[in-house]
Design a protein around this motif. Sequence first.
Motif, PDB file in Angstrom:
ATOM      1  N   GLY A  13       0.826  -1.200   0.000  1.00  0.00           N
ATOM      2  CA  GLY A  13       0.000   0.000   0.000  1.00  0.00           C
ATOM      3  C   GLY A  13       0.852   1.237   0.000  1.00  0.00           C
ATOM      4  O   GLY A  13       2.036   1.189   0.299  1.00  0.00           O
ATOM      5  N   PRO A  14       0.286   2.384  -0.354  1.00  0.00           N
ATOM      6  CA  PRO A  14       1.050   3.618  -0.436  1.00  0.00           C
ATOM      7  C   PRO A  14       1.588   4.026   0.920  1.00  0.00           C
ATOM      8  O   PRO A  14       0.934   3.860   1.936  1.00  0.00           O
ATOM      9  CB  PRO A  14       0.041   4.628  -0.961  1.00  0.00           C
ATOM     10  CG  PRO A  14      -1.286   4.052  -0.655  1.00  0.00           C
ATOM     11  CD  PRO A  14      -1.114   2.564  -0.656  1.00  0.00           C
ATOM     12  N   GLY A  15       2.802   4.537   0.926  1.00  0.00           N
ATOM     13  CA  GLY A  15       3.395   5.019   2.161  1.00  0.00           C
ATOM     14  C   GLY A  15       4.034   3.955   3.009  1.00  0.00           C
ATOM     15  O   GLY A  15       4.562   4.244   4.061  1.00  0.00           O
ATOM     16  N   ARG A  16       4.035   2.723   2.570  1.00  0.00           N
ATOM     17  CA  ARG A  16       4.673   1.652   3.338  1.00  0.00           C
ATOM     18  C   ARG A  16       5.975   1.264   2.667  1.00  0.00           C
ATOM     19  O   ARG A  16       6.116   1.367   1.472  1.00  0.00           O
ATOM     20  CB  ARG A  16       3.770   0.437   3.421  1.00  0.00           C
ATOM     21  CG  ARG A  16       2.523   0.733   4.198  1.00  0.00           C
ATOM     22  CD  ARG A  16       1.880  -0.540   4.622  1.00  0.00           C
ATOM     23  NE  ARG A  16       0.684  -0.204   5.365  1.00  0.00           N
ATOM     24  CZ  ARG A  16       0.184  -0.979   6.282  1.00  0.00           C
ATOM     25  NH1 ARG A  16       0.725  -2.104   6.565  1.00  0.00           N
ATOM     26  NH2 ARG A  16      -0.893  -0.615   6.922  1.00  0.00           N
ATOM     27  N   GLY A  17       6.916   0.792   3.453  1.00  0.00           N
ATOM     28  CA  GLY A  17       8.153   0.273   2.896  1.00  0.00           C
ATOM     29  C   GLY A  17       9.218   1.311   2.659  1.00  0.00           C
ATOM     30  O   GLY A  17      10.269   0.986   2.150  1.00  0.00           O
ATOM     31  N   GLU A  18       8.989   2.562   3.042  1.00  0.00           N
ATOM     32  CA  GLU A  18      10.007   3.569   2.850  1.00  0.00           C
ATOM     33  C   GLU A  18      11.198   3.197   3.734  1.00  0.00           C
ATOM     34  O   GLU A  18      11.041   2.769   4.848  1.00  0.00           O
ATOM     35  CB  GLU A  18       9.481   4.951   3.248  1.00  0.00           C
ATOM     36  CG  GLU A  18       8.144   5.307   2.676  1.00  0.00           C
ATOM     37  CD  GLU A  18       8.087   5.307   1.163  1.00  0.00           C
ATOM     38  OE1 GLU A  18       9.104   5.606   0.514  1.00  0.00           O
ATOM     39  OE2 GLU A  18       7.031   5.009   0.631  1.00  0.00           O
ATOM     40  N   ALA A  19      12.397   3.372   3.235  1.00  0.00           N
ATOM     41  CA  ALA A  19      13.544   2.931   4.006  1.00  0.00           C
ATOM     42  C   ALA A  19      14.820   3.540   3.467  1.00  0.00           C
ATOM     43  O   ALA A  19      14.804   4.522   2.765  1.00  0.00           O
ATOM     44  CB  ALA A  19      13.617   1.403   3.986  1.00  0.00           C
ATOM     45  N   CYS A  20      15.932   2.924   3.800  1.00  0.00           N
ATOM     46  CA  CYS A  20      17.226   3.380   3.321  1.00  0.00           C
ATOM     47  C   CYS A  20      17.854   2.275   2.488  1.00  0.00           C
ATOM     48  O   CYS A  20      17.480   1.118   2.592  1.00  0.00           O
ATOM     49  CB  CYS A  20      18.123   3.737   4.495  1.00  0.00           C
ATOM     50  SG  CYS A  20      18.590   2.338   5.513  1.00  0.00           S
ATOM     51  N   GLY A  21      18.811   2.622   1.667  1.00  0.00           N
ATOM     52  CA  GLY A  21      19.491   1.628   0.846  1.00  0.00           C
ATOM     53  C   GLY A  21      20.863   1.351   1.407  1.00  0.00           C
ATOM     54  O   GLY A  21      21.347   2.044   2.275  1.00  0.00           O
ATOM     55  N   GLY A  22      21.528   0.333   0.900  1.00  0.00           N
ATOM     56  CA  GLY A  22      22.874   0.067   1.358  1.00  0.00           C
ATOM     57  C   GLY A  22      23.207  -1.389   1.345  1.00  0.00           C
ATOM     58  O   GLY A  22      22.640  -2.156   0.597  1.00  0.00           O
ATOM     59  N   ARG A  23      24.131  -1.783   2.165  1.00  0.00           N
ATOM     60  CA  ARG A  23      24.665  -3.129   2.121  1.00  0.00           C
ATOM     61  C   ARG A  23      24.456  -3.963   3.375  1.00  0.00           C
ATOM     62  O   ARG A  23      24.786  -5.120   3.382  1.00  0.00           O
ATOM     63  CB  ARG A  23      26.161  -3.057   1.827  1.00  0.00           C
ATOM     64  CG  ARG A  23      26.456  -2.355   0.540  1.00  0.00           C
ATOM     65  CD  ARG A  23      26.814  -3.375  -0.505  1.00  0.00           C
ATOM     66  NE  ARG A  23      27.160  -2.690  -1.720  1.00  0.00           N
ATOM     67  CZ  ARG A  23      26.481  -2.798  -2.851  1.00  0.00           C
ATOM     68  NH1 ARG A  23      25.445  -3.579  -2.922  1.00  0.00           N
ATOM     69  NH2 ARG A  23      26.861  -2.147  -3.912  1.00  0.00           N
ATOM     70  N   GLY A  24      23.963  -3.431   4.463  1.00  0.00           N
ATOM     71  CA  GLY A  24      23.830  -4.298   5.621  1.00  0.00           C
ATOM     72  C   GLY A  24      23.296  -3.613   6.859  1.00  0.00           C
ATOM     73  O   GLY A  24      22.626  -2.591   6.789  1.00  0.00           O
ATOM     74  N   GLY A  25      23.618  -4.200   8.018  1.00  0.00           N
ATOM     75  CA  GLY A  25      23.077  -3.778   9.299  1.00  0.00           C
ATOM     76  C   GLY A  25      23.352  -2.336   9.670  1.00  0.00           C
ATOM     77  O   GLY A  25      22.531  -1.705  10.328  1.00  0.00           O
ATOM     78  N   ALA A  26      24.490  -1.797   9.272  1.00  0.00           N
ATOM     79  CA  ALA A  26      24.801  -0.408   9.604  1.00  0.00           C
ATOM     80  C   ALA A  26      23.775   0.536   8.988  1.00  0.00           C
ATOM     81  O   ALA A  26      23.396   1.542   9.593  1.00  0.00           O
ATOM     82  CB  ALA A  26      26.198  -0.046   9.137  1.00  0.00           C
ATOM     83  N   GLU A  27      23.305   0.216   7.787  1.00  0.00           N
ATOM     84  CA  GLU A  27      22.308   1.067   7.144  1.00  0.00           C
ATOM     85  C   GLU A  27      20.959   0.966   7.860  1.00  0.00           C
ATOM     86  O   GLU A  27      20.243   1.956   7.973  1.00  0.00           O
ATOM     87  CB  GLU A  27      22.161   0.716   5.662  1.00  0.00           C
ATOM     88  CG  GLU A  27      23.306   1.207   4.805  1.00  0.00           C
ATOM     89  CD  GLU A  27      24.561   0.342   4.883  1.00  0.00           C
ATOM     90  OE1 GLU A  27      24.478  -0.806   5.385  1.00  0.00           O
ATOM     91  OE2 GLU A  27      25.608   0.816   4.459  1.00  0.00           O
ATOM     92  N   TYR A  28      20.621  -0.216   8.339  1.00  0.00           N
ATOM     93  CA  TYR A  28      19.388  -0.354   9.122  1.00  0.00           C
ATOM     94  C   TYR A  28      19.490   0.500  10.383  1.00  0.00           C
ATOM     95  O   TYR A  28      18.560   1.210  10.742  1.00  0.00           O
ATOM     96  CB  TYR A  28      19.125  -1.815   9.511  1.00  0.00           C
ATOM     97  CG  TYR A  28      18.601  -2.652   8.390  1.00  0.00           C
ATOM     98  CD1 TYR A  28      17.270  -2.573   8.012  1.00  0.00           C
ATOM     99  CD2 TYR A  28      19.435  -3.527   7.709  1.00  0.00           C
ATOM    100  CE1 TYR A  28      16.776  -3.353   6.980  1.00  0.00           C
ATOM    101  CE2 TYR A  28      18.952  -4.305   6.676  1.00  0.00           C
ATOM    102  CZ  TYR A  28      17.620  -4.215   6.321  1.00  0.00           C
ATOM    103  OH  TYR A  28      17.143  -4.976   5.303  1.00  0.00           O
ATOM    104  N   GLY A  29      20.610   0.409  11.060  1.00  0.00           N
ATOM    105  CA  GLY A  29      20.820   1.201  12.269  1.00  0.00           C
ATOM    106  C   GLY A  29      20.737   2.687  11.992  1.00  0.00           C
ATOM    107  O   GLY A  29      20.126   3.444  12.752  1.00  0.00           O
ATOM    108  N   SER A  30      21.317   3.124  10.890  1.00  0.00           N
ATOM    109  CA  SER A  30      21.267   4.530  10.504  1.00  0.00           C
ATOM    110  C   SER A  30      19.834   4.966  10.246  1.00  0.00           C
ATOM    111  O   SER A  30      19.428   6.068  10.641  1.00  0.00           O
ATOM    112  CB  SER A  30      22.129   4.749   9.258  1.00  0.00           C
ATOM    113  OG  SER A  30      22.018   6.076   8.813  1.00  0.00           O
ATOM    114  N   ALA A  31      19.055   4.127   9.603  1.00  0.00           N
ATOM    115  CA  ALA A  31      17.654   4.460   9.326  1.00  0.00           C
ATOM    116  C   ALA A  31      16.860   4.570  10.620  1.00  0.00           C
ATOM    117  O   ALA A  31      16.027   5.472  10.776  1.00  0.00           O
ATOM    118  CB  ALA A  31      17.021   3.420   8.410  1.00  0.00           C
TER     119      ALA A  31
END
Length: 102
Positions: A13-31
């Motif tokens: 649905g619209p507005g879901r799944g917005e996130a950050c790109g990258g290669r691994g866990g550090a990017e998740y943490g940054s987001a």
Amino acid sequence: MGGPAAGREPSEGPGRGEACGGRGGAEYGSAVVSALTSPGAEHKTLELVAERGPAPDELDPLFGGLVADLAGSLDAALDEDNMPLDDEPPSVRDDLAAVRPD
């Protein structure tokens, strides 16, 4: 395996799944840190989606495109209204009562 996707609209649905790109866990943490510290992310629910590709330089524009959750609601803005509070198990209702000012 790649990192989270950069602000795309998934099939949920619209507005879901917005996130950050990258290669691994550090990017998740940054987001997560960005979501906790960005005024544009206040009262918004997002889902991190893993995809290959570079991380965006700025996450605030992605947060700005999300639908805000309703004040005082237990559900996110785009959640289905499919579980009345009275139908939740007693342990869930007790936990909510302990943290919600009413």
